[in-house]
Write an enzyme that holds these catalytic residues in place. Structure first.
Site, PDB file in Angstrom:
ATOM      1  N   TYR A 143       0.773  -1.206   0.115  1.00 43.70           N
ATOM      2  CA  TYR A 143      -0.028  -0.002   0.093  1.00 43.70           C
ATOM      3  C   TYR A 143       0.953   1.267  -0.086  1.00 43.70           C
ATOM      4  O   TYR A 143       0.608   2.463  -0.290  1.00 43.70           O
ATOM      5  CB  TYR A 143      -0.835   0.050   1.180  1.00 43.70           C
ATOM      6  CG  TYR A 143      -1.975  -1.170   1.314  1.00 43.70           C
ATOM      7  CD1 TYR A 143      -2.019  -2.205   0.389  1.00 43.70           C
ATOM      8  CD2 TYR A 143      -2.962  -0.899   2.095  1.00 43.70           C
ATOM      9  CE1 TYR A 143      -2.951  -3.336   0.300  1.00 43.70           C
ATOM     10  CE2 TYR A 143      -4.005  -1.860   2.154  1.00 43.70           C
ATOM     11  CZ  TYR A 143      -3.960  -3.151   1.387  1.00 43.70           C
ATOM     12  OH  TYR A 143      -4.875  -4.135   1.206  1.00 43.70           O
ATOM     13  N   LYS A 200       4.719 -15.153   3.216  1.00 43.20           N
ATOM     14  CA  LYS A 200       4.774 -16.220   1.859  1.00 43.20           C
ATOM     15  C   LYS A 200       6.228 -16.081   1.721  1.00 43.20           C
ATOM     16  O   LYS A 200       6.849 -15.970   0.557  1.00 43.20           O
ATOM     17  CB  LYS A 200       3.938 -15.148   0.650  1.00 43.20           C
ATOM     18  CG  LYS A 200       3.842 -16.194  -0.517  1.00 43.20           C
ATOM     19  CD  LYS A 200       2.995 -17.248  -0.388  1.00 43.20           C
ATOM     20  CE  LYS A 200       2.698 -18.054  -1.668  1.00 43.20           C
ATOM     21  NZ  LYS A 200       1.899 -19.098  -1.687  1.00 43.20           N
ATOM     22  N   ASP A 233      -1.310 -18.469   2.379  1.00 41.45           N
ATOM     23  CA  ASP A 233      -2.569 -19.236   1.711  1.00 41.45           C
ATOM     24  C   ASP A 233      -3.076 -20.300   2.847  1.00 41.45           C
ATOM     25  O   ASP A 233      -4.421 -20.835   2.921  1.00 41.45           O
ATOM     26  CB  ASP A 233      -1.899 -20.006   0.401  1.00 41.45           C
ATOM     27  CG  ASP A 233      -0.617 -20.383   0.324  1.00 41.45           C
ATOM     28  OD1 ASP A 233       0.228 -20.073   1.289  1.00 41.45           O
ATOM     29  OD2 ASP A 233      -0.163 -20.996  -0.488  1.00 41.45           O
ATOM     30  N   ASP A 257      -5.090  -7.171   5.779  1.00 43.38           N
ATOM     31  CA  ASP A 257      -6.358  -6.559   5.184  1.00 43.38           C
ATOM     32  C   ASP A 257      -7.373  -7.927   4.873  1.00 43.38           C
ATOM     33  O   ASP A 257      -8.543  -7.781   5.317  1.00 43.38           O
ATOM     34  CB  ASP A 257      -6.017  -5.804   4.119  1.00 43.38           C
ATOM     35  CG  ASP A 257      -7.033  -4.953   3.563  1.00 43.38           C
ATOM     36  OD1 ASP A 257      -8.364  -5.166   4.514  1.00 43.38           O
ATOM     37  OD2 ASP A 257      -7.238  -4.179   2.702  1.00 43.38           O
ATOM     38  N   ASP A 261     -10.659  -9.472   7.390  1.00 41.89           N
ATOM     39  CA  ASP A 261     -12.055  -9.467   6.808  1.00 41.89           C
ATOM     40  C   ASP A 261     -12.574 -10.820   6.734  1.00 41.89           C
ATOM     41  O   ASP A 261     -13.695 -11.061   7.212  1.00 41.89           O
ATOM     42  CB  ASP A 261     -12.317  -9.011   5.336  1.00 41.89           C
ATOM     43  CG  ASP A 261     -12.359  -7.592   5.668  1.00 41.89           C
ATOM     44  OD1 ASP A 261     -11.959  -6.673   6.420  1.00 41.89           O
ATOM     45  OD2 ASP A 261     -13.202  -6.850   4.431  1.00 41.89           O
TER      46      ASP A 261
END
Ligand code: NAD
Length: 373
Positions: A143, A200, A233, A257, A261
């Site tokens: 971001y 990751k 993942d 993020d 959620d």
């Protein structure tokens, strides 16, 4: 008696209604736990645009910086929606204040209230014992890394002519990883359990640095806390397969993020989710929902996410852990008695147990030991 100054940002829509309940509940907590809360109200979002022409007036920043904590309700609404880039937007207030306070850690608890288990999209047996905290890095990663959109001189777009290319860079510095790791390990220490560090690292260089730094901080400062590495993942899958395995999950900005959620849906209800944003100075607490313009001014808003944000404020900014525990227990108990606001009521909820914003606040106050009005 300790005095705490709280900067109140009621904002827009249902914001003022749920803020009033927070003030009421803090009054009861102050009396019961021997603290004084003083409130400085300031403008943010649409209300600030109407009064001053800007979503984040300088006076609001001054009050926020001087406070011991900031309690924000919600901002925005159709009145201020615009596609004109030159017009002020309520969200500028929110992003601006987060930036000005240097808030780099976003904490979102995901807790299943027994009484609301049926609202989850998972079967109740998968929710047994779910009580986790997601710690999301908030100021680095994709971001905020280098980004561009440019003519793609090598590739061909439609019709064989050069197309466009775009990139965003996932950029992390050691100090950013160090400080977020400490927030997660500190939280795990008070909760007495473990940290899952999500990355990751099998693919991304920034994730390999993340993992290296998290392990260095762990070995040097927090070897008493259990640390588990998990690939993002896999985490996405584990969150719906066996969510109770998680205590504190720490991860970079975009992974956080998305995962927060996903995790929030385990609770099944937007009106029940709180968050804390921490930096090195004043911290900010806010419910995860928006300003709910469709029900604003009708006394129907669920104040519990706001009250759970107050719980986080008591814990993280004031170290009033007994008061925070008492508030959480009061909310749990009100729900266990069957009381619901409209957004969390079910077909089977008796009409007389469906209450409005003020009554729900009163019920929590009663459970805390006193009725104020
Ligand atoms: P929203 O969260 O405001 O509302 C979504 C739905 O949930 C609505 O039906 C609403 O009535 C309901 N709801 C939300 N909070 C509730 C509560 N406490 N009690 C009962 N019902 C509740 O999301 P939206 O409708 O997408 O956005 C409305 C406005 O809020 C927009 O202007 C948006 O930009 C803004 N927004 C602000 C924040 C924030 O302040 N942090 C976050 C999200 C959206």
């Amino acid at each position: 008696m300790t005095t705490y100054r709280i900067c109140l940002l009621p904002g827009d829509g249902i914001g003022p209604e749920i803020t009033a309940e927070a003030v009421k509940v803090l009054g009861v907590i102050g009396e019961r736990f021997g603290a004084t809360f003083e409130f400085d109200e300031a403008l943010l979002g649409g209300a600030a645009i109407d009064a001053t022409g800007t979503a984040l007036p300088e006076s609001t920043l001054t009050i926020a910086h001087a406070a011991d904590a900031v309690l924000l309700a919600a901002i925005g609404g159709p009145k201020w929606d615009t596609t004109d880039p030159d017009k002020p937007r309520p969200e500028q207030g929110l992003l601006g204040i987060r930036k000005a306070l240097g808030l780099y850690a976003n904490l979102r608890p995901v807790r299943i209230f027994d009484a609301l288990k049926d609202a989850s999209s998972l079967k109740p047996e998968y929710l047994e014992g779910v009580d986790m905290l997601i710690v999301r890095e908030l100021t680095g990663g994709l971001y905020f890394g280098a980004r561009a959109r440019e003519r793609d001189v090598e590739g061909a777009g439609t019709g064989g002519a050069p197309g466009q290319r775009a990139y965003d860079t996932m950029d992390y510095r050691e100090f950013e990883i160090e400080r977020i790791a400490r927030v997660a390990f500190d939280a795990a220490r008070t909760r007495g359990r473990k940290v899952h560090s999500v990355d990751k690292a099998n693919v991304l260089e920034s994730s390999r640095l993340w993992r290296e730094v998290v392990h260095r901080i762990h070995e040097a400062e927090y070897s008493d806390v259990e640390l588990v590495d998990q690939l993002v993942d896999n985490s996405a899958m584990q969150l719906v397969r066996n969510p109770a395995q998680f205590d504190v999950m720490v991860t970079e900005n975009m992974f956080g993020d998305i995962l927060s959620d996903e995790a929030s849906m385990l609770t099944g209800s937007l009106g029940m989710l709180a968050s804390a944003s921490l930096g090195d100075g004043t911290a900010l607490y806010e419910p995860s929902h928006g300003s709910a313009p469709d029900i604003a001014g009708q006394g129907l808003a669920n104040p519990l996410a706001m009250l759970l944000s107050v719980e986080l404020m008591l814990r993280y900014s004031f170290s009033m852990h007994d008061a925070a525990d008492a508030l959480a227990a009061a909310i749990e108990s009100v729900l266990a008695d069957g009381w619901r606001t409209r957004d969390i009521s079910e077909a089977a909820t008796p009409l007389e147990l469906t209450v409005g914003t003020v009554a729900m606040g009163d019920l929590v106050c009663e459970k805390l030991g006193e009725t104020r009005r």
